[in-house]
Design an enzyme around this catalytic site. Structure first.
Site, PDB file in Angstrom:
ATOM      1  N   HIS A   1       9.260  -2.503   3.374  1.00  0.00           N
ATOM      2  CA  HIS A   1       8.537  -2.734   2.050  1.00  0.00           C
ATOM      3  C   HIS A   1      10.231  -3.018   1.296  1.00  0.00           C
ATOM      4  O   HIS A   1      11.033  -3.541   0.444  1.00  0.00           O
ATOM      5  CB  HIS A   1       8.349  -1.632   1.607  1.00  0.00           C
ATOM      6  CG  HIS A   1       7.291  -1.318   2.471  1.00  0.00           C
ATOM      7  ND1 HIS A   1       7.096  -0.192   2.852  1.00  0.00           N
ATOM      8  CD2 HIS A   1       5.434  -2.095   2.140  1.00  0.00           C
ATOM      9  CE1 HIS A   1       5.188  -0.277   3.280  1.00  0.00           C
ATOM     10  NE2 HIS A   1       4.870  -1.274   2.928  1.00  0.00           N
TER      11      HIS A   1
ATOM     12  N   ARG B   1       2.640   3.116   9.797  1.00  0.00           N
ATOM     13  CA  ARG B   1       1.418   3.540  10.831  1.00  0.00           C
ATOM     14  C   ARG B   1       2.361   3.891  11.414  1.00  0.00           C
ATOM     15  O   ARG B   1       1.781   5.099  12.740  1.00  0.00           O
ATOM     16  CB  ARG B   1       0.596   3.165  11.240  1.00  0.00           C
ATOM     17  CG  ARG B   1      -0.910   2.168   9.782  1.00  0.00           C
ATOM     18  CD  ARG B   1      -2.260   1.412  10.587  1.00  0.00           C
ATOM     19  NE  ARG B   1      -3.289   1.789  10.322  1.00  0.00           N
ATOM     20  CZ  ARG B   1      -3.561   0.359   8.984  1.00  0.00           C
ATOM     21  NH1 ARG B   1      -3.251  -0.409   8.907  1.00  0.00           N
ATOM     22  NH2 ARG B   1      -4.864   0.710   8.478  1.00  0.00           N
TER      23      ARG B   1
ATOM     24  N   GLU C   1      12.043   0.548   5.343  1.00  0.00           N
ATOM     25  CA  GLU C   1      12.886  -0.890   5.466  1.00  0.00           C
ATOM     26  C   GLU C   1      11.854  -2.225   4.947  1.00  0.00           C
ATOM     27  O   GLU C   1      12.423  -2.805   4.365  1.00  0.00           O
ATOM     28  CB  GLU C   1      13.251  -0.438   6.543  1.00  0.00           C
ATOM     29  CG  GLU C   1      14.426  -2.353   6.767  1.00  0.00           C
ATOM     30  CD  GLU C   1      15.754  -2.048   5.684  1.00  0.00           C
ATOM     31  OE1 GLU C   1      15.846  -0.460   5.088  1.00  0.00           O
ATOM     32  OE2 GLU C   1      16.327  -2.450   5.202  1.00  0.00           O
TER      33      GLU C   1
ATOM     34  N   MET D   1       0.433  -1.443   0.335  1.00  0.00           N
ATOM     35  CA  MET D   1      -0.038  -0.172   0.153  1.00  0.00           C
ATOM     36  C   MET D   1       1.077   1.384  -0.084  1.00  0.00           C
ATOM     37  O   MET D   1       0.103   2.077   0.242  1.00  0.00           O
ATOM     38  CB  MET D   1      -0.823  -0.268   0.994  1.00  0.00           C
ATOM     39  CG  MET D   1      -1.482  -1.515   0.982  1.00  0.00           C
ATOM     40  SD  MET D   1      -3.530  -0.870   2.037  1.00  0.00           S
ATOM     41  CE  MET D   1      -2.767  -0.349   3.717  1.00  0.00           C
ATOM     42  N   GLY D   2       2.252   1.225  -0.326  1.00  0.00           N
ATOM     43  CA  GLY D   2       2.596   2.195  -0.353  1.00  0.00           C
ATOM     44  C   GLY D   2       3.860   2.310   1.025  1.00  0.00           C
ATOM     45  O   GLY D   2       3.375   2.220   1.733  1.00  0.00           O
TER      46      GLY D   2
ATOM     47  N   ASP E   1       2.751  -9.015   8.887  1.00  0.00           N
ATOM     48  CA  ASP E   1       1.159  -9.186   8.673  1.00  0.00           C
ATOM     49  C   ASP E   1       0.761 -11.033   8.578  1.00  0.00           C
ATOM     50  O   ASP E   1       0.240 -11.386   7.662  1.00  0.00           O
ATOM     51  CB  ASP E   1       0.807  -8.613   7.269  1.00  0.00           C
ATOM     52  CG  ASP E   1       0.849  -7.096   8.076  1.00  0.00           C
ATOM     53  OD1 ASP E   1       0.420  -6.899   8.356  1.00  0.00           O
ATOM     54  OD2 ASP E   1       1.818  -6.376   6.835  1.00  0.00           O
TER      55      ASP E   1
HETATM   56  P1  AMP Z   1       1.584  -3.205   3.446  1.00  0.00           P
HETATM   57  O1  AMP Z   1       2.404  -1.838   2.651  1.00  0.00           O
HETATM   58  O2  AMP Z   1       1.681  -2.413   4.636  1.00  0.00           O
HETATM   59  O3  AMP Z   1      -0.116  -3.521   3.312  1.00  0.00           O
HETATM   60  O4  AMP Z   1       2.411  -4.192   3.174  1.00  0.00           O
HETATM   61  C1  AMP Z   1       3.281  -4.457   2.466  1.00  0.00           C
HETATM   62  C2  AMP Z   1       3.565  -6.044   2.374  1.00  0.00           C
HETATM   63  O5  AMP Z   1       4.959  -5.268   3.498  1.00  0.00           O
HETATM   64  C3  AMP Z   1       2.781  -6.756   3.289  1.00  0.00           C
HETATM   65  O6  AMP Z   1       3.879  -8.132   2.681  1.00  0.00           O
HETATM   66  C4  AMP Z   1       2.743  -6.522   4.396  1.00  0.00           C
HETATM   67  O7  AMP Z   1       3.486  -7.595   6.014  1.00  0.00           O
HETATM   68  C5  AMP Z   1       4.939  -5.921   4.028  1.00  0.00           C
HETATM   69  N1  AMP Z   1       5.408  -5.815   5.755  1.00  0.00           N
HETATM   70  C6  AMP Z   1       5.088  -4.787   6.250  1.00  0.00           C
HETATM   71  N2  AMP Z   1       5.587  -4.598   7.285  1.00  0.00           N
HETATM   72  C7  AMP Z   1       6.924  -4.712   7.345  1.00  0.00           C
HETATM   73  C8  AMP Z   1       8.350  -4.612   7.691  1.00  0.00           C
HETATM   74  N3  AMP Z   1       8.078  -4.573   9.756  1.00  0.00           N
HETATM   75  N4  AMP Z   1       8.645  -5.842   7.796  1.00  0.00           N
HETATM   76  C9  AMP Z   1       8.641  -7.012   6.894  1.00  0.00           C
HETATM   77  N5  AMP Z   1       7.623  -6.931   6.125  1.00  0.00           N
HETATM   78  C10 AMP Z   1       6.341  -6.034   6.153  1.00  0.00           C
END
Ligand code: AMP
Length: 292
Positions: A43, A193, A41, A36-37, A156
């Site tokens: 990502h 967040r 680190e 979701m952008g 997640d």
């Molecule tokens: P999001 O942009 O929050 O939807 O996350 C995109 C992807 O990045 C998802 O597969 C998340 O589980 C992963 N992600 C988010 N935060 C972390 C983190 N701290 N460490 C590893 N992967 C992450």
């Protein structure tokens, strides 16, 4: 595949599908990272893992409205696409898919996807409809990008379990790889967040990670009662008054159901509110047979 080479930014699902199919026709292996952008680190580690695993890296940036509940932060969710594109390019991504909402959800849509056995547990109990939204958008993204490998973050964990179940149940031809959670130096799991946290809440937030470590240490010392591990989690979290606990779960890592005795793959997961921000974190452990 040198990082920094040209990355295409494509908004149209059809154009993404054509590009990916042209790569696959040449025998190239395509790895997909949905996001979701608001990159951090975590990502970037997913993108690096993708780079190592395949010939072509596709990343999507889409703040998916269907996974946010009515009172949630869809509108104020952090967005910084220009910065994200720079970072994705620097990590060697080949294609960034940035669809407008209307391209993903044209008017007249009427399909829902429910991973029924898992969607009301834990995160799903606190966020009704969340996993149906995740399941729908990821199914659509997988149909558009047709990757060989899908990379998800362990951060997640329930989302990863829901999606792995969906992929198996629907025979989707993609392999799932989970990347470990990237953390701040004080242990706080990186999250888009975290920027919402007040300075005091930011200082309090690493207690989630400390609670997980304390729970793991209890297991390492021989404890096999899930109730006692849960009690340790709660005790550690209760020491920080700014943290309002949502759940402290000790569950089977595949079914996400609570266990009584620890054995095999166990997920220890916590969710808590600090101010108006909800944080989640987890730790997966492998437990040998009960100590007699
Ligand atoms: P999001 O942009 O929050 O939807 O996350 C995109 C992807 O990045 C998802 O597969 C998340 O589980 C992963 N992600 C988010 N935060 C972390 C983190 N701290 N460490 C590893 N992967 C992450």
């Amino acid at each position: 595949m040198t990082p920094g080479r040209r990355m295409s930014v494509i908004r149209s699902p059809g154009a993404v599908r054509r590009r990916v199919r042209s790569w696959k026709a040449r025998g190239e292996r395509v790895v997909f990272v949905p996001t979701m952008g608001a990159f951090h680190e975590g990502h970037l580690r997913l993108l690096r893992r993708a780079r190592r695993l395949g010939d072509r890296v596709v990343v999507s940036i889409f703040v998916n409205p269907t996974q946010f509940g009515p009172g949630e932060d869809y509108r104020r969710y952090p967005r910084n696409t220009a910065r994200d594109l720079r970072l994705a390019r620097a990590e060697g991504a080949d294609l960034c898919f940035t669809p407008p909402v209307e391209a993903m959800y044209p008017p007249g849509g009427g399909t829902e996807i429910h991973v029924t056995a898992l969607e009301s547990l834990w995160e799903g109990a606190s966020r009704p409809g969340h996993f149906a939204g995740v399941a729908l958008v990821v199914t659509k993204l997988l149909h558009i990008t047709e990757p060989d490998v899908l990379i998800l973050g362990q951060k997640d964990a329930q989302q990863a379990v829901v999606l792995q179940t969906l992929i198996r149940d629907l025979d989707l031809p993609v392999r799932v790889v989970r990347e470990p959670t990237a953390r701040e130096p004080d242990g706080l799991a990186r999250s888009s967040r975290n920027v919402y946290l007040s300075p005091d809440d930011r200082r309090a937030a690493p207690v989630l990670w400390r609670a997980l470590l304390a729970a793991r240490a209890v297991v390492a010392s021989g404890e096999r009662s899930a109730a006692r591990v849960r009690a340790r989690l709660r005790k550690t979290l209760a020491a920080e008054p700014r943290v309002h606990l949502d759940y402290a779960a000790v569950v089977d890592a595949v079914t996400l159901r609570e266990v009584r005795t620890l054995r095999g793959r166990i997920l220890i997961a916590v969710a808590a509110r600090l101010g108006t921000t909800r944080l989640i974190d987890n730790l997966e452990i492998r437990v040998k047979d009960p100590v007699r």
